[in-house]
Structures are given as C-alpha cells and as structure tokens.
Design a protein around this motif. Sequence first.
Motif, PDB file in Angstrom:
ATOM      1  N   VAL A  38       0.854  -1.197  -0.004  1.00 16.51           N
ATOM      2  CA  VAL A  38      -0.012  -0.009  -0.010  1.00 16.51           C
ATOM      3  C   VAL A  38       0.957   1.200  -0.088  1.00 16.51           C
ATOM      4  O   VAL A  38       0.694   2.184  -0.572  1.00 16.51           O
ATOM      5  CB  VAL A  38      -1.011   0.051   1.155  1.00 16.51           C
ATOM      6  CG1 VAL A  38      -1.910   1.395   1.223  1.00 16.51           C
ATOM      7  CG2 VAL A  38      -2.073  -1.113   1.141  1.00 16.51           C
ATOM      8  N   ILE A  39       1.941   1.340   0.681  1.00 19.22           N
ATOM      9  CA  ILE A  39       2.825   2.454   0.789  1.00 19.22           C
ATOM     10  C   ILE A  39       3.494   2.829  -0.700  1.00 19.22           C
ATOM     11  O   ILE A  39       3.594   3.857  -1.034  1.00 19.22           O
ATOM     12  CB  ILE A  39       3.769   2.109   1.957  1.00 19.22           C
ATOM     13  CG1 ILE A  39       3.172   2.388   3.384  1.00 19.22           C
ATOM     14  CG2 ILE A  39       5.171   3.253   1.529  1.00 19.22           C
ATOM     15  CD1 ILE A  39       4.211   2.003   4.303  1.00 19.22           C
ATOM     16  N   ASP A  40       3.977   1.579  -1.103  1.00 20.85           N
ATOM     17  CA  ASP A  40       4.428   1.849  -2.606  1.00 20.85           C
ATOM     18  C   ASP A  40       3.526   2.309  -3.564  1.00 20.85           C
ATOM     19  O   ASP A  40       3.875   3.251  -4.393  1.00 20.85           O
ATOM     20  CB  ASP A  40       5.082   0.351  -3.327  1.00 20.85           C
ATOM     21  CG  ASP A  40       6.385   0.066  -2.525  1.00 20.85           C
ATOM     22  OD1 ASP A  40       6.915   0.833  -1.663  1.00 20.85           O
ATOM     23  OD2 ASP A  40       6.474  -1.126  -2.383  1.00 20.85           O
ATOM     24  N   GLY A  41       2.330   1.959  -3.443  1.00 22.46           N
ATOM     25  CA  GLY A  41       1.294   2.551  -4.470  1.00 22.46           C
ATOM     26  C   GLY A  41       1.007   3.861  -4.125  1.00 22.46           C
ATOM     27  O   GLY A  41       0.645   4.689  -4.925  1.00 22.46           O
ATOM     28  N   THR A  42       0.946   4.120  -2.709  1.00 25.07           N
ATOM     29  CA  THR A  42       0.459   5.791  -2.415  1.00 25.07           C
ATOM     30  C   THR A  42       1.888   6.438  -2.942  1.00 25.07           C
ATOM     31  O   THR A  42       1.503   7.536  -3.341  1.00 25.07           O
ATOM     32  CB  THR A  42       0.317   5.539  -0.868  1.00 25.07           C
ATOM     33  OG1 THR A  42      -0.355   4.750  -0.345  1.00 25.07           O
ATOM     34  CG2 THR A  42       0.130   6.856  -0.674  1.00 25.07           C
ATOM     35  N   GLU A  43       2.926   6.266  -2.736  1.00 29.37           N
ATOM     36  CA  GLU A  43       3.986   7.064  -3.085  1.00 29.37           C
ATOM     37  C   GLU A  43       3.927   7.171  -4.591  1.00 29.37           C
ATOM     38  O   GLU A  43       4.004   8.427  -5.139  1.00 29.37           O
ATOM     39  CB  GLU A  43       5.179   6.293  -2.774  1.00 29.37           C
ATOM     40  CG  GLU A  43       5.556   6.377  -1.290  1.00 29.37           C
ATOM     41  CD  GLU A  43       6.883   5.538  -0.801  1.00 29.37           C
ATOM     42  OE1 GLU A  43       7.604   5.139  -1.903  1.00 29.37           O
ATOM     43  OE2 GLU A  43       7.419   5.729   0.231  1.00 29.37           O
ATOM     44  N   ASP A  44       3.622   5.949  -5.411  1.00 32.73           N
ATOM     45  CA  ASP A  44       3.523   6.280  -6.961  1.00 32.73           C
ATOM     46  C   ASP A  44       2.210   7.391  -7.119  1.00 32.73           C
ATOM     47  O   ASP A  44       2.489   8.291  -7.921  1.00 32.73           O
ATOM     48  CB  ASP A  44       3.340   5.107  -7.655  1.00 32.73           C
ATOM     49  CG  ASP A  44       4.445   4.093  -7.356  1.00 32.73           C
ATOM     50  OD1 ASP A  44       5.575   4.619  -7.322  1.00 32.73           O
ATOM     51  OD2 ASP A  44       4.407   2.912  -7.632  1.00 32.73           O
ATOM     52  N   LEU A  45       1.259   7.218  -6.516  1.00 32.70           N
ATOM     53  CA  LEU A  45       0.105   8.049  -6.942  1.00 32.70           C
ATOM     54  C   LEU A  45       0.534   9.505  -6.425  1.00 32.70           C
ATOM     55  O   LEU A  45       0.177  10.347  -7.066  1.00 32.70           O
ATOM     56  CB  LEU A  45      -1.034   7.255  -6.070  1.00 32.70           C
ATOM     57  CG  LEU A  45      -2.432   8.167  -6.346  1.00 32.70           C
ATOM     58  CD1 LEU A  45      -2.783   8.113  -7.668  1.00 32.70           C
ATOM     59  CD2 LEU A  45      -3.602   7.505  -5.492  1.00 32.70           C
ATOM     60  N   SER A  46       1.351   9.487  -4.949  1.00 31.12           N
ATOM     61  CA  SER A  46       1.402  11.049  -5.013  1.00 31.12           C
ATOM     62  C   SER A  46       2.393  11.580  -5.839  1.00 31.12           C
ATOM     63  O   SER A  46       2.552  12.930  -6.034  1.00 31.12           O
ATOM     64  CB  SER A  46       1.737  11.059  -3.471  1.00 31.12           C
ATOM     65  OG  SER A  46       3.053  10.352  -3.243  1.00 31.12           O
ATOM     66  N   ASP A  48       2.570  11.111  -9.232  1.00 31.55           N
ATOM     67  CA  ASP A  48       1.682  11.446 -10.081  1.00 31.55           C
ATOM     68  C   ASP A  48       0.995  12.709 -10.144  1.00 31.55           C
ATOM     69  O   ASP A  48       0.731  13.602 -10.799  1.00 31.55           O
ATOM     70  CB  ASP A  48       0.792  10.225 -10.647  1.00 31.55           C
ATOM     71  CG  ASP A  48       1.523   8.970 -11.109  1.00 31.55           C
ATOM     72  OD1 ASP A  48       2.674   9.274 -11.426  1.00 31.55           O
ATOM     73  OD2 ASP A  48       1.051   8.163 -11.224  1.00 31.55           O
ATOM     74  N   ILE A  49       0.158  12.861  -8.764  1.00 34.65           N
ATOM     75  CA  ILE A  49      -0.334  13.886  -8.355  1.00 34.65           C
ATOM     76  C   ILE A  49       0.459  15.327  -8.062  1.00 34.65           C
ATOM     77  O   ILE A  49      -0.011  16.409  -8.938  1.00 34.65           O
ATOM     78  CB  ILE A  49      -1.113  13.831  -7.073  1.00 34.65           C
ATOM     79  CG1 ILE A  49      -2.253  12.570  -7.416  1.00 34.65           C
ATOM     80  CG2 ILE A  49      -1.977  15.306  -6.649  1.00 34.65           C
ATOM     81  CD1 ILE A  49      -2.846  12.413  -5.799  1.00 34.65           C
ATOM     82  N   ASP A  50       1.638  15.285  -7.738  1.00 32.71           N
ATOM     83  CA  ASP A  50       2.548  16.189  -7.594  1.00 32.71           C
ATOM     84  C   ASP A  50       2.887  16.548  -9.151  1.00 32.71           C
ATOM     85  O   ASP A  50       2.987  18.032  -9.386  1.00 32.71           O
ATOM     86  CB  ASP A  50       3.736  15.940  -6.817  1.00 32.71           C
ATOM     87  CG  ASP A  50       4.831  16.919  -6.760  1.00 32.71           C
ATOM     88  OD1 ASP A  50       4.413  17.970  -6.630  1.00 32.71           O
ATOM     89  OD2 ASP A  50       5.966  16.618  -6.864  1.00 32.71           O
ATOM     90  N   ALA A  51       3.240  15.723 -10.040  1.00 36.81           N
ATOM     91  CA  ALA A  51       3.658  16.078 -11.279  1.00 36.81           C
ATOM     92  C   ALA A  51       2.333  16.831 -12.049  1.00 36.81           C
ATOM     93  O   ALA A  51       2.791  17.889 -12.822  1.00 36.81           O
ATOM     94  CB  ALA A  51       3.961  14.803 -12.186  1.00 36.81           C
ATOM     95  N   SER A  54       2.182  20.468 -10.613  1.00 35.15           N
ATOM     96  CA  SER A  54       3.208  21.386 -10.701  1.00 35.15           C
ATOM     97  C   SER A  54       3.200  21.962 -12.011  1.00 35.15           C
ATOM     98  O   SER A  54       3.584  23.105 -12.286  1.00 35.15           O
ATOM     99  CB  SER A  54       4.585  20.579 -10.583  1.00 35.15           C
ATOM    100  OG  SER A  54       4.757  20.128  -9.271  1.00 35.15           O
ATOM    101  N   ASN A  55       2.599  21.497 -12.986  1.00 32.51           N
ATOM    102  CA  ASN A  55       2.603  21.929 -14.567  1.00 32.51           C
ATOM    103  C   ASN A  55       1.167  22.033 -14.878  1.00 32.51           C
ATOM    104  O   ASN A  55       0.678  21.165 -15.862  1.00 32.51           O
ATOM    105  CB  ASN A  55       3.257  20.963 -15.335  1.00 32.51           C
ATOM    106  CG  ASN A  55       4.607  20.670 -15.085  1.00 32.51           C
ATOM    107  OD1 ASN A  55       5.517  21.650 -14.681  1.00 32.51           O
ATOM    108  ND2 ASN A  55       5.244  19.344 -14.984  1.00 32.51           N
ATOM    109  N   PRO A  56       0.399  22.974 -14.314  1.00 26.85           N
ATOM    110  CA  PRO A  56      -1.179  23.373 -14.662  1.00 26.85           C
ATOM    111  C   PRO A  56      -1.000  23.807 -16.098  1.00 26.85           C
ATOM    112  O   PRO A  56      -0.123  24.424 -16.583  1.00 26.85           O
ATOM    113  CB  PRO A  56      -1.680  24.126 -13.628  1.00 26.85           C
ATOM    114  CG  PRO A  56      -0.462  24.862 -13.439  1.00 26.85           C
ATOM    115  CD  PRO A  56       0.558  23.962 -13.191  1.00 26.85           C
ATOM    116  N   LEU A  57      -2.006  22.993 -16.845  1.00 25.67           N
ATOM    117  CA  LEU A  57      -2.296  23.786 -18.286  1.00 25.67           C
ATOM    118  C   LEU A  57      -3.479  24.602 -18.487  1.00 25.67           C
ATOM    119  O   LEU A  57      -4.620  24.309 -18.120  1.00 25.67           O
ATOM    120  CB  LEU A  57      -2.724  22.656 -19.242  1.00 25.67           C
ATOM    121  CG  LEU A  57      -1.454  21.663 -19.698  1.00 25.67           C
ATOM    122  CD1 LEU A  57      -1.804  20.372 -20.188  1.00 25.67           C
ATOM    123  CD2 LEU A  57      -0.282  22.559 -20.015  1.00 25.67           C
TER     124      LEU A  57
END
Length: 62
Positions: A38-46, A48-51, A54-57
């Motif tokens: 669960v921690i690994d999945g949460t880190e990947d998702l966070s 993606d959300i950060d990316a 960070s670059n809003p269109l």
Amino acid sequence: MKNAIKRFLGTDEGAVTVDWVILSAGVISLALAAGSVVIDGTEDLSGDIDAELSNPLIKTTF
C-alpha cells in the motif's frame, strides 16, 4: 527427580501459548507485507499528483 522430569514432559499447558505466538507472528507478517504494498502504491500516486499539480495547463483563450 525422575518423576519430576516425567511430569514436566507430560504437561502441555504451554502448548496453546506457542500456537498463539506463531499465529500472531504470521498475522503481523502479513499485515506488514500488505502495508508495504500500500505504501509503494501511495508513493507512486502522490508522485503522479505532484507532477500534475506542478505543471498546470491553463488556457486563457477559447
């Protein structure tokens, strides 16, 4: 002394405790393994959300 040894070897009062210790260790191990997934999945998702944040269109025209 011989009778005391026979009596000691014949008792099984602590056997239930050993069973519970082994069972508890198994449950805790499974919980830690599931938590790690669960921690690994949460880190990947966070990440993606950060990316994305960070670059809003933002379009200023129609």
